[in-house]
Enzyme design. Structure first.
Site, PDB file in Angstrom:
ATOM      1  N   GLN A   1       5.658   7.495  14.665  1.00 48.94           N
ATOM      2  CA  GLN A   1       4.745   6.738  13.814  1.00 48.94           C
ATOM      3  C   GLN A   1       3.894   5.779  14.666  1.00 48.94           C
ATOM      4  OE1 GLN A   1       7.020   4.087  11.447  1.00 48.94           O
ATOM      5  NE2 GLN A   1       5.360   3.470  10.114  1.00 48.94           N
TER       6      GLN A   1
ATOM      7  N   ARG B   1     -15.656   3.609   3.411  1.00 44.32           N
ATOM      8  CA  ARG B   1     -16.463   4.744   3.869  1.00 44.32           C
ATOM      9  C   ARG B   1     -15.584   5.979   4.011  1.00 44.32           C
ATOM     10  NH1 ARG B   1     -18.235   5.408   9.967  1.00 44.32           N
ATOM     11  NH2 ARG B   1     -16.111   6.228   9.949  1.00 44.32           N
ATOM     12  N   GLY B   2     -14.394   5.817   4.582  1.00 44.39           N
ATOM     13  CA  GLY B   2     -13.516   6.957   4.872  1.00 44.39           C
ATOM     14  C   GLY B   2     -13.700   7.408   6.309  1.00 44.39           C
TER      15      GLY B   2
ATOM     16  N   GLN C   1      -6.928  -3.930   8.606  1.00 45.03           N
ATOM     17  CA  GLN C   1      -6.226  -2.866   9.327  1.00 45.03           C
ATOM     18  C   GLN C   1      -4.954  -3.464   9.913  1.00 45.03           C
ATOM     19  OE1 GLN C   1      -5.248   0.023   9.742  1.00 45.03           O
ATOM     20  NE2 GLN C   1      -7.147   1.003  10.401  1.00 45.03           N
TER      21      GLN C   1
ATOM     22  N   LYS D   1     -21.176  -6.264   4.023  1.00 45.76           N
ATOM     23  CA  LYS D   1     -20.246  -5.705   3.032  1.00 45.76           C
ATOM     24  C   LYS D   1     -19.877  -6.765   1.986  1.00 45.76           C
ATOM     25  CE  LYS D   1     -16.720  -3.404   4.975  1.00 45.76           C
ATOM     26  NZ  LYS D   1     -15.695  -2.406   5.270  1.00 45.76           N
TER      27      LYS D   1
ATOM     28  N   GLU E   1       0.861  -1.191   0.000  1.00 42.98           N
ATOM     29  CA  GLU E   1       0.000   0.000   0.000  1.00 42.98           C
ATOM     30  C   GLU E   1       0.893   1.236   0.000  1.00 42.98           C
ATOM     31  OE1 GLU E   1      -3.572   0.022   2.400  1.00 42.98           O
ATOM     32  OE2 GLU E   1      -3.119   2.066   3.052  1.00 42.98           O
TER      33      GLU E   1
ATOM     34  N   GLU F   1     -20.045  -5.856  14.548  1.00 44.45           N
ATOM     35  CA  GLU F   1     -19.019  -5.578  13.543  1.00 44.45           C
ATOM     36  C   GLU F   1     -19.012  -6.685  12.473  1.00 44.45           C
ATOM     37  OE1 GLU F   1     -17.040  -2.857  13.740  1.00 44.45           O
ATOM     38  OE2 GLU F   1     -15.155  -3.366  12.778  1.00 44.45           O
TER      39      GLU F   1
ATOM     40  N   TYR G   1     -11.259  -5.190  10.215  1.00 42.62           N
ATOM     41  CA  TYR G   1     -10.581  -4.728  11.428  1.00 42.62           C
ATOM     42  C   TYR G   1     -10.447  -5.855  12.460  1.00 42.62           C
ATOM     43  CZ  TYR G   1     -11.742  -0.461   9.047  1.00 42.62           C
ATOM     44  OH  TYR G   1     -11.837   0.504   8.078  1.00 42.62           O
TER      45      TYR G   1
END
Ligand code: FAD
Length: 286
Positions: free
Chosen positions: A211, A108-109, A175, A164, A17, A157, A144
């Site tokens: 980080q 979704r963001g 995640q 989804k 990514e 969840e 997640y």
């Protein structure tokens, strides 16, 4: 190629990514980064997308196009929906189609107080349903292992995640997490819930102390004691933390591979040195 086809052909699908640089002058560096990343022969590279109100999102598409056309690696474009309406999503998908992009990570963001939310899409599953009605993109979704920060609990969840997948998510990318046990429990929950698409663990090698704090605040990943001890001991020593962070990520990855996971999604943070070292460490394992 659709990433579902890649999964059909091989085990341990490797993906990276990256994010589009914010400043235009940094955009030049992305070529050097892409060159090294693509040379490591990942199965696909996903490119992040802003939550809304950002012209950076055009860079996402431009970088994805370059990954495909110049480096011949499959790109996945992240697409968020909370701050966009149907017409804007139509515009994005039209461009993606025109550029020959076949894979979308539908999200979704995150909520951002500075960017107004629109009302066409409340959840990623709404976006997936909408895109699937109109197009034949291969759609991935986020998941997640330690629950989403807004989660009402593991059962709820999982119910939403199943929705989804039923809406059309064909691959799930996770995640980041630092304790593999959360991932194994989550993967088992997915199977019990009847989710039978590939569930790919996301790993971020942590190489600097700032980080770590940012990541933990943002995504709520818990830090196992043995990882906290590394930060405590080496947090102030850049070189030592780099070595220790890489070793920790590699030990997570080796354990995941030994447990026969569907793939590995590496959060590279646009750092090709990190990606190269991980690939070097697993070259005889995949
Ligand atoms: P959703 O699937 O909609 O879930 C969000 C929350 O809503 C969850 O708590 C879920 O349980 C709940 N929910 C879902 N459906 C329902 C329903 N029907 N009813 C009630 N509640 C529901 N963000 C970016 O801005 N850009 C990126 O490029 C980006 N890339 C990412 C890549 C990965 C692999 C991951 C894991 C995350 C990424 N994110 C990105 C972050 C993501 O946008 C946030 O985590 C966001 O808060 C949730 O997105 P989602 O698609 O998982 O949302």
């Amino acid at each position: 190629m659709k990433i579902t086809e890649i999964h059909e052909k091989k085990k341990n699908v490797l993906s990276f990514e990256i994010f589009p640089p914010k400043k235009d002058e940094e955009l030049k560096n992305i070529d050097a980064t892409l060159e090294i990343l693509c040379d490591l022969k990942p199965d696909f590279i996903s490119v992040t997308f802003g939550a809304g109100g950002s012209s950076n999102n055009n860079k996402t598409i431009a970088i994805a196009k370059k990954i495909k056309e110049v480096y011949h690696v499959e790109p996945v474009v992240h697409l968020t929906c909370l701050c966009y309406d149907r017409a804007e999503i139509d515009e994005f998908t039209k461009v993606l189609k025109a550029e020959g992009i076949e894979n979308i990570l539908a999200l979704r963001g995150d909520r951002n107080p500075n960017v107004p939310e629109k009302h066409d899409f409340a959840h990623a599953s709404d976006l997936i349903t909408y895109i699937k009605q109109k197009h034949d993109f291969c759609i991935a979704g986020a998941c997640y292992p330690e629950c989403h920060p807004e989660s009402a609990g593991r059962v709820e969840e999982m119910r939403h995640l199943k929705k989804k997948v039923d809406a059309g998510a064909e691959v799930l990318l996770s995640q980041l997490f630092f304790d593999n046990n959360y991932f194994y429990r989550f993967a088992e929950d997915c199977r019990i819930a009847g989710i039978d698409v590939p569930v790919t663990p996301g790993i971020m090698p942590v190489i600097n102390a700032a980080q770590i704090k940012r990541m933990v605040t943002m995504c709520g990943a818990s830090l196992p004691e043995r990882f906290e001890k590394i930060i405590l001991r080496y947090g102030d020593n850049k070189t030592a933390l780099f070595d220790a962070g890489m070793a920790y990520a590699l030990s997570q990855i080796i354990d995941l591979l030994a447990n026969d996971v569907d793939g590995l999604h590496l959060y590279t943070m646009n750092n090709p040195v990190v990606a190269r070292r991980i690939c070097e460490g697993i070259k005889n394992l995949v």
